[in-house]
Design a protein around this motif. Structure first.
Motif, PDB file in Angstrom:
ATOM      1  N   TYR A   1     -38.283  70.385 -68.855  1.00 45.86           N
ATOM      2  CA  TYR A   1     -38.873  69.202 -68.217  1.00 45.86           C
ATOM      3  C   TYR A   1     -37.919  68.640 -67.165  1.00 45.86           C
ATOM      4  O   TYR A   1     -36.723  68.505 -67.416  1.00 45.86           O
ATOM      5  CB  TYR A   1     -39.205  68.149 -69.278  1.00 45.86           C
ATOM      6  N   PHE A   2     -38.489  68.299 -65.996  1.00 40.37           N
ATOM      7  CA  PHE A   2     -37.710  67.877 -64.835  1.00 40.37           C
ATOM      8  C   PHE A   2     -38.058  66.468 -64.384  1.00 40.37           C
ATOM      9  O   PHE A   2     -39.192  66.020 -64.530  1.00 40.37           O
ATOM     10  CB  PHE A   2     -37.994  68.806 -63.639  1.00 40.37           C
ATOM     11  N   ASP A   3     -37.074  65.841 -63.766  1.00 38.26           N
ATOM     12  CA  ASP A   3     -37.263  64.610 -62.994  1.00 38.26           C
ATOM     13  C   ASP A   3     -36.577  64.863 -61.657  1.00 38.26           C
ATOM     14  O   ASP A   3     -35.361  65.062 -61.612  1.00 38.26           O
ATOM     15  CB  ASP A   3     -36.638  63.410 -63.699  1.00 38.26           C
ATOM     16  N   PHE A   4     -37.356  64.894 -60.577  1.00 37.30           N
ATOM     17  CA  PHE A   4     -36.798  65.112 -59.243  1.00 37.30           C
ATOM     18  C   PHE A   4     -36.417  63.761 -58.657  1.00 37.30           C
ATOM     19  O   PHE A   4     -37.255  62.867 -58.557  1.00 37.30           O
ATOM     20  CB  PHE A   4     -37.795  65.851 -58.356  1.00 37.30           C
ATOM     21  N   PRO A   5     -35.161  63.592 -58.248  1.00 42.19           N
ATOM     22  CA  PRO A   5     -34.657  62.276 -57.843  1.00 42.19           C
ATOM     23  C   PRO A   5     -35.403  61.619 -56.681  1.00 42.19           C
ATOM     24  O   PRO A   5     -35.479  60.411 -56.625  1.00 42.19           O
ATOM     25  CB  PRO A   5     -33.200  62.527 -57.476  1.00 42.19           C
ATOM     26  N   ASN A   6     -35.967  62.380 -55.780  1.00 38.87           N
ATOM     27  CA  ASN A   6     -36.588  61.784 -54.588  1.00 38.87           C
ATOM     28  C   ASN A   6     -38.103  61.923 -54.560  1.00 38.87           C
ATOM     29  O   ASN A   6     -38.697  61.937 -53.487  1.00 38.87           O
ATOM     30  CB  ASN A   6     -35.979  62.414 -53.327  1.00 38.87           C
ATOM     31  N   ASP A   7     -38.739  62.015 -55.730  1.00 40.12           N
ATOM     32  CA  ASP A   7     -40.192  62.212 -55.728  1.00 40.12           C
ATOM     33  C   ASP A   7     -40.987  60.926 -55.917  1.00 40.12           C
ATOM     34  O   ASP A   7     -42.208  60.953 -55.996  1.00 40.12           O
ATOM     35  CB  ASP A   7     -40.609  63.251 -56.764  1.00 40.12           C
ATOM     36  N   GLY A   8     -40.295  59.795 -55.993  1.00 40.29           N
ATOM     37  CA  GLY A   8     -40.999  58.520 -56.138  1.00 40.29           C
ATOM     38  C   GLY A   8     -41.333  58.146 -57.571  1.00 40.29           C
ATOM     39  O   GLY A   8     -41.855  57.068 -57.819  1.00 40.29           O
ATOM     40  N   LEU A   9     -41.075  59.035 -58.508  1.00 40.03           N
ATOM     41  CA  LEU A   9     -41.314  58.757 -59.921  1.00 40.03           C
ATOM     42  C   LEU A   9     -39.981  58.780 -60.649  1.00 40.03           C
ATOM     43  O   LEU A   9     -39.198  59.713 -60.483  1.00 40.03           O
ATOM     44  CB  LEU A   9     -42.226  59.814 -60.547  1.00 40.03           C
TER      45      LEU A   9
END
Length: 174
Positions: free
Chosen positions: A87-95
């Motif tokens: 599972y990922f969280d992309f720093p610049n995706d607005g979420l």
């Protein structure tokens, strides 16, 4: 029947290159029963379904991560292993939350993991969490929130070397 990690990766690998047409309309969402969903987690569910293996039926990545936590199969220290659901969280995706998921092929270095993912872009440009295709992606561990470890049947994973070789030859903008 419990699947092996090799079963899961073999099915996922056969889907590499599949593209949605039109946006968020896919065979994965059709099988799920609801077109129009962002489908990275639906893709993982579909792969497990093809292998006659259990995976939570949810299109929402935080729900998938919570399912692994509830079943005491969540990890966030160390390195994902072959077949783990990452599972990922992309720093610049607005979420500011888990917003994407993929299936770990293998750790390539201490800091990078190769995954097969649904609903991502084919290269480094484009939307990484809603990019419209199944692709093999090299991800930095800094983007990983954690991973779930399914209870696979023990078996060798010969498909891994085939996927890595394919990725190494792939003419994309890695």
């Amino acid at each position: 029947m419990r699947a092996t990690a090799n079963d899961i990766l073999t099915i996922a690998f056969k889907e590499v290159g599949y593209e949605e047409k039109p946006v968020n309309i896919t065979k994965y969402n059709k099988a799920f029963g609801q077109q129009g969903l962002q489908w990275c987690q639906v893709f993982v569910w579909w792969v497990f379904k093809q292998a006659n293996a259990h995976f939570i039926k949810s299109g929402y990545t935080p729900t998938g991560a919570a399912w692994f936590e509830k079943n005491e199969a969540w990890h966030d220290k160390g390195t994902p292993k072959t077949g783990d659901i990452v599972y990922f969280d992309f720093p610049n995706d607005g979420l500011d939350r888990i917003s994407h998921v993929g299936i770990c092929v293998k750790a390539m270095t201490d800091d990078q993991v190769l995954c097969i993912e649904g609903n991502t872009s084919g290269g480094t440009e484009g939307d990484q969490r809603n990019g419209g295709m199944v692709a093999i992606k090299l991800r930095n561990k800094s983007q990983i929130v954690g991973w779930g470890r399914p209870k696979y049947k023990k078996e060798l994973t010969p498909i891994v070397s085939k996927i890595v070789a394919y990725y190494d030859k792939e003419p994309n903008d890695k």
